[in-house]
Design a protein around this motif. Structure first.
Motif, PDB file in Angstrom:
ATOM      1  N   ASP A  99       0.799  -1.228   0.000  1.00  0.00           N
ATOM      2  CA  ASP A  99       0.000   0.000   0.000  1.00  0.00           C
ATOM      3  C   ASP A  99       0.832   1.279   0.000  1.00  0.00           C
ATOM      4  O   ASP A  99       0.327   2.350  -0.325  1.00  0.00           O
ATOM      5  CB  ASP A  99      -0.981   0.010   1.176  1.00  0.00           C
ATOM      6  CG  ASP A  99      -0.303  -0.082   2.533  1.00  0.00           C
ATOM      7  OD1 ASP A  99       0.944  -0.144   2.575  1.00  0.00           O
ATOM      8  OD2 ASP A  99      -1.025  -0.091   3.547  1.00  0.00           O
ATOM      9  N   ASP A 100       2.116   1.171   0.334  1.00  0.00           N
ATOM     10  CA  ASP A 100       2.969   2.361   0.340  1.00  0.00           C
ATOM     11  C   ASP A 100       3.895   2.425  -0.863  1.00  0.00           C
ATOM     12  O   ASP A 100       4.767   3.298  -0.932  1.00  0.00           O
ATOM     13  CB  ASP A 100       3.791   2.420   1.628  1.00  0.00           C
ATOM     14  CG  ASP A 100       4.629   1.167   1.842  1.00  0.00           C
ATOM     15  OD1 ASP A 100       4.481   0.200   1.066  1.00  0.00           O
ATOM     16  OD2 ASP A 100       5.436   1.144   2.794  1.00  0.00           O
ATOM     17  N   LEU A 101       3.712   1.523  -1.848  1.00  0.00           N
ATOM     18  CA  LEU A 101       4.582   1.470  -3.033  1.00  0.00           C
ATOM     19  C   LEU A 101       6.049   1.641  -2.622  1.00  0.00           C
ATOM     20  O   LEU A 101       6.688   2.651  -2.951  1.00  0.00           O
ATOM     21  CB  LEU A 101       4.200   2.553  -4.047  1.00  0.00           C
ATOM     22  CG  LEU A 101       2.828   2.438  -4.710  1.00  0.00           C
ATOM     23  CD1 LEU A 101       2.662   3.548  -5.740  1.00  0.00           C
ATOM     24  CD2 LEU A 101       2.645   1.074  -5.364  1.00  0.00           C
ATOM     25  N   PRO A 102       6.612   0.675  -1.902  1.00  0.00           N
ATOM     26  CA  PRO A 102       7.946   0.851  -1.331  1.00  0.00           C
ATOM     27  C   PRO A 102       9.038   1.135  -2.354  1.00  0.00           C
ATOM     28  O   PRO A 102      10.043   1.759  -2.031  1.00  0.00           O
ATOM     29  CB  PRO A 102       8.204  -0.478  -0.613  1.00  0.00           C
ATOM     30  CG  PRO A 102       7.287  -1.458  -1.287  1.00  0.00           C
ATOM     31  CD  PRO A 102       6.068  -0.664  -1.620  1.00  0.00           C
ATOM     32  N   PHE A 103       8.838   0.672  -3.602  1.00  0.00           N
ATOM     33  CA  PHE A 103       9.827   0.905  -4.649  1.00  0.00           C
ATOM     34  C   PHE A 103       9.340   1.919  -5.684  1.00  0.00           C
ATOM     35  O   PHE A 103       9.888   2.012  -6.780  1.00  0.00           O
ATOM     36  CB  PHE A 103      10.172  -0.408  -5.361  1.00  0.00           C
ATOM     37  CG  PHE A 103      10.514  -1.535  -4.434  1.00  0.00           C
ATOM     38  CD1 PHE A 103      11.355  -1.333  -3.356  1.00  0.00           C
ATOM     39  CD2 PHE A 103       9.987  -2.811  -4.635  1.00  0.00           C
ATOM     40  CE1 PHE A 103      11.673  -2.377  -2.487  1.00  0.00           C
ATOM     41  CE2 PHE A 103      10.299  -3.853  -3.779  1.00  0.00           C
ATOM     42  CZ  PHE A 103      11.145  -3.640  -2.700  1.00  0.00           C
TER      43      PHE A 103
END
Length: 251
Positions: A99-103
């Motif tokens: 959900d936080d788009l880590p990449f």
């Protein structure tokens, strides 16, 4: 990015969300702004949140000419959310992300360079060109999990916990076999692909600054649970290695 002219989305993005009201709107907007051609779908799966995640998801699920949103719910657990989203997906390929788009969109950018498309693409923290800042404890935990996968499963993949871009038809046909309710779900997907002999390509990514992990307390119970989960997966090697039956979970 190219899309199927018959209307089937080229890409389904599945995002599990648990208590993510603070970051979800920005994630939805970023993906919607990135997918600006063709036909795609973004599937938000709220899984047992105690905050306003579901409300935020519904308020910001605004379709565009190129993106259709779906907001679903599942039982608590990342694996349960992924399974629900995969079952609802229809894309030729499916991105399993967070959900936080880590990449950010590094995984999609790198995937776009690959032709022909591999069966599985992993946004891999283990890739030699990835830019990942880890705390010493997190690095030790990651190394330990990789070692356990190698010893118990015989896995040759560097990072089974990155984002995954997977052939959609195969993933939907196999989804009932992926039964882990939590974080080992993606490892099941990667392990099955390995055992079935598919191409798996790990691509470099940069971890977003806000997602750089701090010190984490790892409990003995967590290590035991991880070990037991991998052993259970190995016992199902034959089932996961078997090709799916034709016609299941089309398209």
């Amino acid at each position: 990015m190219t899309f199927d002219q018959a209307g089937q989305p080229d890409l389904s993005v599945v995002i599990p969300v648990y208590n993510g009201e603070r970051i979800l709107a920005a994630t939805m907007a970023r993906l919607s702004g990135y997918l600006t051609s063709g036909n795609s779908e973004i599937i938000i799966v709220e899984n047992g949140s105690s905050d306003n995640t579901l409300k935020v998801a519904r308020e910001h699920a605004v379709d565009t000419p190129h993106v259709k949103f779906h907001v679903l719910q599942s039982e608590k657990g990342m694996g349960n959310a992924y399974r629900r989203g995969i079952e609802a997906s229809s894309g030729r390929r499916v991105l399993l992300t967070a959900d936080d788009l880590p990449f950010g969109t590094d995984d999609l950018d790198e995937d776009a360079k690959l032709e022909p498309k591999p069966h599985v693409v992993i946004g891999s923290k283990a890739h030699k060109n990835s830019n990942i800042q880890r705390s010493p404890l997190r690095g030790l935990t990651t190394f330990g999990f990789k070692t356990l996968r190698q010893v118990i499963l015989g896995s040759k993949v560097g990072d089974s916990q990155g984002t995954l871009i997977v052939d959609g038809g195969w993933l939907r046909s196999m989804v009932e076999r992926f039964d882990d309710p939590g974080f080992l779900f993606s490892t099941q997907v990667v392990y099955a692909a390995e055992k079935q002999g598919f191409d798996i390509v790990e691509v470099p990514v940069t971890l977003a600054p806000d997602d750089e992990p701090g010190e984490t307390t790892i409990r003995t119970a967590d290590v035991v649970k991880m070990f037991k989960g991998l052993v259970a997966m190995r016992r199902r090697k034959g089932e996961l290695a078997a090709a799916p039956s034709a016609g299941t979970h089309a398209p």
